[in-house]
Design a protein around this motif. Structure first.
Motif, PDB file in Angstrom:
ATOM      1  N   ALA A 334       0.734  -1.042  -0.122  1.00 48.93           N
ATOM      2  CA  ALA A 334       0.053  -0.161   0.130  1.00 48.93           C
ATOM      3  C   ALA A 334       0.911   1.147  -0.048  1.00 48.93           C
ATOM      4  O   ALA A 334       2.127   1.341   0.702  1.00 48.93           O
ATOM      5  CB  ALA A 334      -0.975  -0.095   1.292  1.00 48.93           C
ATOM      6  N   THR A 335       0.522   2.182  -0.886  1.00 45.78           N
ATOM      7  CA  THR A 335       1.546   3.494  -1.021  1.00 45.78           C
ATOM      8  C   THR A 335       0.641   4.592  -0.704  1.00 45.78           C
ATOM      9  O   THR A 335      -0.499   4.972  -1.420  1.00 45.78           O
ATOM     10  CB  THR A 335       1.929   3.531  -2.446  1.00 45.78           C
ATOM     11  N   ALA A 336       1.324   5.284   0.210  1.00 42.20           N
ATOM     12  CA  ALA A 336       0.681   6.818   0.465  1.00 42.20           C
ATOM     13  C   ALA A 336       1.569   7.765  -0.125  1.00 42.20           C
ATOM     14  O   ALA A 336       2.803   7.878  -0.642  1.00 42.20           O
ATOM     15  CB  ALA A 336       1.003   7.133   2.194  1.00 42.20           C
ATOM     16  N   THR A 337       0.781   8.931  -0.622  1.00 42.11           N
ATOM     17  CA  THR A 337       1.449  10.019  -1.539  1.00 42.11           C
ATOM     18  C   THR A 337       1.297  11.209  -0.571  1.00 42.11           C
ATOM     19  O   THR A 337       0.329  11.669   0.185  1.00 42.11           O
ATOM     20  CB  THR A 337       0.593  10.293  -2.691  1.00 42.11           C
ATOM     21  N   VAL A 338       2.567  11.595  -0.448  1.00 38.41           N
ATOM     22  CA  VAL A 338       2.984  12.710   0.684  1.00 38.41           C
ATOM     23  C   VAL A 338       3.000  14.037  -0.319  1.00 38.41           C
ATOM     24  O   VAL A 338       3.827  13.970  -1.398  1.00 38.41           O
ATOM     25  CB  VAL A 338       3.996  12.827   1.551  1.00 38.41           C
ATOM     26  N   SER A 339       2.352  15.176  -0.237  1.00 40.61           N
ATOM     27  CA  SER A 339       2.498  16.507  -0.894  1.00 40.61           C
ATOM     28  C   SER A 339       3.050  17.368   0.189  1.00 40.61           C
ATOM     29  O   SER A 339       2.431  17.878   0.961  1.00 40.61           O
ATOM     30  CB  SER A 339       1.245  17.057  -1.443  1.00 40.61           C
ATOM     31  N   ALA A 340       4.271  18.003  -0.091  1.00 37.39           N
ATOM     32  CA  ALA A 340       4.720  19.158   0.705  1.00 37.39           C
ATOM     33  C   ALA A 340       3.938  20.058   0.783  1.00 37.39           C
ATOM     34  O   ALA A 340       3.407  20.804  -0.393  1.00 37.39           O
ATOM     35  CB  ALA A 340       6.359  19.238   0.258  1.00 37.39           C
TER      36      ALA A 340
END
Length: 735
Positions: A334-340
């Motif tokens: 499972a992959t999380a997408t982090v946006s700065a």
């Protein structure tokens, strides 16, 4: 390691208790092993399904990759045909097998052959008129398991059953859709027929709002299909979900494994497909998004696909977000997408499969400044005033550390590890330095900084001789006094003759105000315009012929000044100056003196009893500059027998001794840059001049009760620079 094929077959026979077809004869070496199991190993010819599981292992012990081809001698594999090709995931694959009695070969032993590269093996099932399961277990996966049984009665019907998932996982709200398809033997659908579903593990629902039951009934739709949900209830086990046509008695089963989730682990962070530990703030153009991956495995250590994993960032910097959840893929990932956002920080992503039981934090990820801007870009040296001329054979050797710092438009340190280059007017300096990158595990106090050594020896020794500056009373924001000057051989000496310009430059962006905080420069937002880097040897703020410049913005064979437009990828630079000084020039008039020349008229006035007076000490070198701080001391004496004299400074602090400041000016009129200025630019301004001033000296009168007459007094003051003392005197009286 190579293994004889007869050992593979023997191991397979022991593992599944079935007849295994092998290419007999003498042992033949092979590099790989292929195993096939069937659960259950005995099925009926009325729609019961068996789960076919494949395990492939390379000779070196690694999990097999590629494709496996299965061929059945009768019946149908999961794709509805006699042959099916499966992709190996983590060395495993699975499908289903059914054998309908309409196929005359669906009786007795039915063999399924498997081929993986050069390796072959097989498994044999027993097909009969009734079902006897062995309670075997299944593996995870999302491949639908298809049954194709045929019922009896009511003119003959055919009933098949499939599951959307071969494996469910406990305590995560997992479910599978069980679909029973009822058709006439000629293929036509049977609508509005009642199907009874049974399970021994988990629960069944007709709708998601129903309480789970071990047995439920559903009616077929116009397509002859009845669909129910098999939901986990926290209990692990393997079930053969049975679908039974109530009227005819035709039935079929499909195996589903319900297992526990054992563990979730962090597997890595990537930015743009490459491993990374640092992201750039929003608008930097560097790693603004990251993919953070986690792996979920079941109680047997196999990947757990189809599991919902939730993501959070504890104490996230303002504006930084993470996708709320993801479903694990066939490999359990499972992959999380982090946006700065626009604010720097250090984060971890928390991944939760089962709250407080199966959860984990990612490794530290830095959100840092990533693009250097030309506002806070700075260069400073540990000393600015050095006694290079205080030597019998100048230049005296000095090695001075200079520190450069790179920051982004928000004044955050740039943590990417930036190469900064250097040029000097005189002396010698390293060509470049890499600033300190952000460390996920270390001390980041010096992030974005780098240190280089400036040497007075090597390279060009003398700073450029420059003409003195005249007064500029209208200079903004501070007026400029006329620069001191005097003869020095064939030249005209002035303080700026001792200045050495040092520049630092790198690639980055021209700073802009980002008034609306959207990370993008919008029309009307103030910016700092800058031309190509150059060594301003004559300190006039503009490039002159012969001055070193960096031809890269653009590289066209000439120096390009500020262009009046904002540039987001250009050569940006900063500058500083060092001052070469010598000992006080006692033999030159106007360089070493005390003012006032007399502190009081000798005994016609004099310093009154209990009173104080002050004189200023000027000890300028050949260029009217005060000496360096290190190795400089002061002395004071007088001839009168009463009163006292002392130098107020116990020592000097490092400094130029005159007013010089690098300031932002309005590019339109060279006045002070304010918030309303559209475009600003850097310029070094000179204001007042020290003329070699080092300190005040205090002359103290006799005590208030003194009854003696006035005494003439000569005050002698001295400045010692690197063990050589220069004296000067002033006269007056002590009442």
């Amino acid at each position: 390691m190579q293994r004889p094929i007869w050992r593979v077959c023997a191991a397979l026979a022991m593992a599944i208790g079935a007849v295994v077809a092998c290419n007999g004869g003498d042992p033949v070496d092979t590099e790989d092993e292929l195993f096939i199991t069937a659960t259950p190993r005995q099925i009926n010819n009325q729609g019961e399904a068996s789960l076919i599981e494949i395990t492939a292992t390379k000779a070196d012990g690694l999990k097999g990759t590629g494709k496996v081809t299965l061929k059945a001698l009768a019946g149908a594999l999961g794709n509805g045909s006699l042959e099916e090709q499966l992709d190996l995931v983590e060395g495993k694959a699975s499908t289903s097998f059914t054998c309908n009695k309409v196929d005359p070969k669906c009786t007795g032993n039915v063999r399924i052959d498997g081929t993986w590269g050069e390796t072959t093996t097989s498994v044999t099932l027993v097909v009969s008129g009734s079902s006897t399961t062995d309670g075997g277990t299944t593996d995870g996966g999302t491949t639908p398991i298809t049954d194709g049984g045929t019922g009896t009665g009511d003119g003959g019907v055919r009933l098949t059953v499939t599951t959307s998932k071969a494996t469910l996982f406990t305590n995560v709200g997992d479910f599978a859709e069980i679909t029973a398809s009822l058709t006439q033997t000629d293929g036509g659908p049977r609508a509005n027929e009642l199907i009874t579903f049974d399970t021994s593990v988990g629960g069944l629902q007709v709708t998601s709002n129903d309480p789970p039951e071990l047995s439920v009934q559903a009616q077929t739709n116009a397509s002859g299909q009845a669909v129910v949900r098999l939901v986990e209830n926290g209990v692990a086990g393997t079930t053969n979900v049975r679908a039974r046509h109530t009227t005819s008695g035709a039935q079929a089963t499909v195996p589903v494994k319900i297992t526990n989730i054992q563990q979730i682990t962090y597997t890595g962070t990537t930015c743009g497909g490459q491993a990374c530990t640092i992201m750039g703030v929003n608008g930097s153009g560097f790693n603004e998004q990251a993919q953070v991956s986690f792996k979920v495995v079941d109680s047997t250590g196999n990947p757990a696909p189809g599991v919902s994993v939730t993501f959070t960032i504890p104490n996230a910097p303002t504006g930084t977000t993470v996708s709320p959840s993801a479903i694990t893929n066939s490999q359990g990932i499972a992959t999380a997408t982090v946006s700065a956002g626009p604010v720097i920080g250090a984060i971890v992503v928390k991944a939760v499969a089962i709250t407080n039981r199966v959860q984990v934090d990612s490794a530290n990820i830095g959100i840092r400044g990533a693009k250097v801007a030309n506002q806070g870009f700075s260069l400073a040296c540990d000393l600015v005033n050095i006694g290079v001329y205080a030597s019998a054979n100048p230049p005296a050797a000095y090695n001075i550390n200079c520190k450069v710092k790179v920051v982004d438009r928000y004044n955050n340190p740039v943590g990417t590890g930036t190469t900064v280059n250097f040029k000097v007017e005189a002396g010698n300096i390293e060509n470049s330095v890499a600033t300190k990158a952000y460390s996920p595990t270390g001390n980041n106090a010096d992030e974005g900084t780098g240190t280089v050594r400036f040497n007075t020896t090597g390279g060009t020794f003398f700073p450029v001789d420059v003409p003195p500056l005249d007064a500029a009373p209208n200079q903004s924001p501070f007026p400029r006094d006329a620069e001191p000057r005097g003869p020095y051989g064939q030249l005209t000496a002035n303080p700026r003759d001792g200045l050495v310009t040092i520049i630092a430059y790198t690639r980055g962006e021209e700073w802009f105000s980002d008034s609306n905080s959207n990370g993008v420069r919008d029309s009307g937002e103030q910016f700092i315009d800058q031309g190509e880097p150059f060594v301003d040897s004559n300190d006039n703020g503009i490039w002159d012929s012969g001055e070193t410049y960096i031809d890269e913005a653009p590289a066209d064979g000439r120096w390009n000044g500020p262009d009046g437009t904002w540039n987001n990828d250009t050569s940006i630079w900063t500058e500083t100056r060092m001052l070469y000084t010598g000992r006080p020039a006692g033999n030159l008039a106007g360089h070493v003196y005390i003012t006032p020349a007399q502190f009081a008229e000798p005994c016609t006035g004099g310093v009154p009893k209990g009173g104080l007076t002050y004189v200023k000490m000027y000890y300028g070198d050949d260029f009217f500059n005060r000496p360096q701080a290190q190795g400089t001391a002061f002395t004071a004496s007088h001839t009168a027998s009463k009163g006292a004299v002392r130098v107020l400074n116990s020592g000097l602090l490092d400094g130029y001794g005159f007013g010089m400041e690098r300031r932002l000016l309005n590019s339109a009129d060279q006045t002070a840059c304010t918030a309303s200025s559209a475009i600003c630019s850097w310029k070094v301004l000179f204001t007042d001049w020290g003329n070699g001033y080092v300190s005040d000296a205090e002359i103290k009168g006799a005590t208030a009760g003194d009854t003696t007459g006035c005494q003439n007094d000569t005050v002698t003051l001295g400045t010692t620079v690197l063990n050589v003392t220069t004296f000067s005197a002033t006269t007056g009286g002590i009442q």
